[in-house]
Design a protein around this motif. Sequence first.
Motif, PDB file in Angstrom:
ATOM      1  N   VAL A 175       3.659 -12.854  -9.129  1.00 19.06           N
ATOM      2  CA  VAL A 175       4.695 -13.362 -10.037  1.00 19.06           C
ATOM      3  C   VAL A 175       4.072 -14.153 -11.187  1.00 19.06           C
ATOM      4  O   VAL A 175       3.096 -14.887 -10.995  1.00 19.06           O
ATOM      5  N   GLY A 204       7.587  -6.611  -1.267  1.00 19.11           N
ATOM      6  CA  GLY A 204       6.332  -6.692  -2.024  1.00 19.11           C
ATOM      7  C   GLY A 204       5.566  -7.961  -1.698  1.00 19.11           C
ATOM      8  O   GLY A 204       5.762  -8.995  -2.319  1.00 19.11           O
ATOM      9  N   SER A 223       3.709 -15.302  -3.423  1.00 14.62           N
ATOM     10  CA  SER A 223       5.112 -15.733  -3.561  1.00 14.62           C
ATOM     11  C   SER A 223       5.706 -16.117  -2.205  1.00 14.62           C
ATOM     12  O   SER A 223       6.573 -16.998  -2.142  1.00 14.62           O
ATOM     13  N   GLU A 248       5.359  -4.577   2.822  1.00 15.10           N
ATOM     14  CA  GLU A 248       4.215  -4.129   2.003  1.00 15.10           C
ATOM     15  C   GLU A 248       3.711  -2.799   2.553  1.00 15.10           C
ATOM     16  O   GLU A 248       3.607  -2.623   3.759  1.00 15.10           O
ATOM     17  N   CYS A 256       9.362   0.220   1.329  1.00 12.66           N
ATOM     18  CA  CYS A 256      10.505  -0.705   1.348  1.00 12.66           C
ATOM     19  C   CYS A 256      11.771  -0.050   1.887  1.00 12.66           C
ATOM     20  O   CYS A 256      12.442  -0.620   2.759  1.00 12.66           O
ATOM     21  N   ASP A 314      10.485  -7.576  -5.298  1.00 12.07           N
ATOM     22  CA  ASP A 314       9.321  -7.594  -6.180  1.00 12.07           C
ATOM     23  C   ASP A 314       8.397  -6.415  -5.865  1.00 12.07           C
ATOM     24  O   ASP A 314       7.181  -6.540  -5.897  1.00 12.07           O
TER      25      ASP A 314
HETATM   26  C1  LIG Z   1       4.191  -7.215  -7.737  1.00 13.18           C
HETATM   27  S1  LIG Z   1       3.394  -7.019  -6.229  1.00 13.18           S
HETATM   28  C2  LIG Z   1       4.108  -8.289  -5.236  1.00 13.18           C
HETATM   29  C3  LIG Z   1       3.644  -9.654  -5.638  1.00 13.18           C
HETATM   30  C4  LIG Z   1       4.080 -10.744  -4.710  1.00 13.18           C
HETATM   31  N1  LIG Z   1       5.511 -10.763  -4.522  1.00 13.18           N
HETATM   32  C5  LIG Z   1       3.653 -12.085  -5.293  1.00 13.18           C
HETATM   33  O1  LIG Z   1       4.190 -12.459  -6.350  1.00 13.18           O
HETATM   34  O2  LIG Z   1       2.779 -12.727  -4.721  1.00 13.18           O
HETATM   35  C6  LIG Z   1       4.158  -5.618  -5.550  1.00 13.18           C
HETATM   36  C7  LIG Z   1       3.600  -5.193  -4.199  1.00 13.18           C
HETATM   37  O3  LIG Z   1       4.519  -4.276  -3.635  1.00 13.18           O
HETATM   38  C8  LIG Z   1       3.836  -3.188  -3.062  1.00 13.18           C
HETATM   39  N2  LIG Z   1       4.753  -2.035  -3.188  1.00 13.18           N
HETATM   40  C9  LIG Z   1       5.084  -1.374  -4.333  1.00 13.18           C
HETATM   41  N3  LIG Z   1       6.008  -0.446  -4.079  1.00 13.18           N
HETATM   42  C10 LIG Z   1       6.270  -0.519  -2.762  1.00 13.18           C
HETATM   43  C11 LIG Z   1       7.171   0.181  -1.896  1.00 13.18           C
HETATM   44  N4  LIG Z   1       7.958   1.147  -2.360  1.00 13.18           N
HETATM   45  N5  LIG Z   1       7.199  -0.158  -0.589  1.00 13.18           N
HETATM   46  C12 LIG Z   1       6.378  -1.139  -0.110  1.00 13.18           C
HETATM   47  N6  LIG Z   1       5.529  -1.853  -0.886  1.00 13.18           N
HETATM   48  C13 LIG Z   1       5.478  -1.545  -2.174  1.00 13.18           C
HETATM   49  C14 LIG Z   1       2.533  -3.043  -3.841  1.00 13.18           C
HETATM   50  O4  LIG Z   1       1.536  -2.511  -3.010  1.00 13.18           O
HETATM   51  C15 LIG Z   1       2.264  -4.484  -4.269  1.00 13.18           C
HETATM   52  O5  LIG Z   1       1.369  -5.108  -3.392  1.00 13.18           O
END
Ligand SMILES: C[S@@+](CC[C@H](N)C(=O)[O-])C[C@H]1O[C@@H](n2cnc3c(N)ncnc32)[C@H](O)[C@@H]1O
Length: 214
Positions: free
Chosen positions: A39, A63, A69, A87, A116, A133
């Motif tokens: 974030v 995510g 976060s 994740e 997700c 996210d």
């Molecule tokens: C923007 S990052 C999350 C950052 C975290 N929320 C933070 O701010 O510390 C998005 C994460 O979601 C995972 N991701 C993306 N699409 C996904 C999905 N469809 N299902 C599960 N995980 C997913 C990616 O591997 C990535 O690690």
Amino acid sequence: MSGITYDYMQEYLRSLIPESSGKYLELEKFAEENMVPIVQKETAKFLEFIVSMKKPLRILELGTAIGYSAILMYEASKTNPKITTIERDKNMIELAEKNFEKYGLTEQVEIKEGECLEVLESLNEAYDLIFMDAGKGHYNHFLPHCLRLLAEDGIIVADNVLFRGMVATDELVKKRKITIVKRMREYLDIVSKDKNLITSVIPMGDGIAVTKRR
Ligand SMILES: C[S@@+](CC[C@H](N)C(=O)[O-])C[C@H]1O[C@@H](n2cnc3c(N)ncnc32)[C@H](O)[C@@H]1O
């Protein structure tokens, strides 16, 4: 240019946020050096604010990445909440697990490995706060599940809803992002027009939408 707000505004708003220290500085540095998206600073501050107001007991996060976060929300709530975070990337899960262990949150945070949508389908508990996210192109698909899982008085916070401004104007849309943009517009349309919901879209960070039931 962020595509969300004027550069001078973003710089000014960021300058108001105190420098990070301790674990947050460490995690931010790691994320930057290893190009892990976490974030943005102002989004982190907003999340901290919402969580400290809402005082959720159960949080669902879509995510995890390195757990930044999740750790922030845990500490901001002061309610010792139970956090479920989804994740799909094994490397991220390993890093997040290490971080949760390092900061003493192993008991409180459960990482669900997988896509997700699939994980959402398997969940049945009610959550006081849901932080979206991950999978920007699928928020509209995640929404029915998030509403099903949202506690009566719960809040959904969705990040990246303006996606570098592309969602607000075709002028910024990159060809390969058209599907994500269309779906994100659909998400915002639904949460804004549904008479049972109240939504506020905030042009901060990469765009944040906050939704609750009326
Ligand atoms: C923007 S990052 C999350 C950052 C975290 N929320 C933070 O701010 O510390 C998005 C994460 O979601 C995972 N991701 C993306 N699409 C996904 C999905 N469809 N299902 C599960 N995980 C997913 C990616 O591997 C990535 O690690």
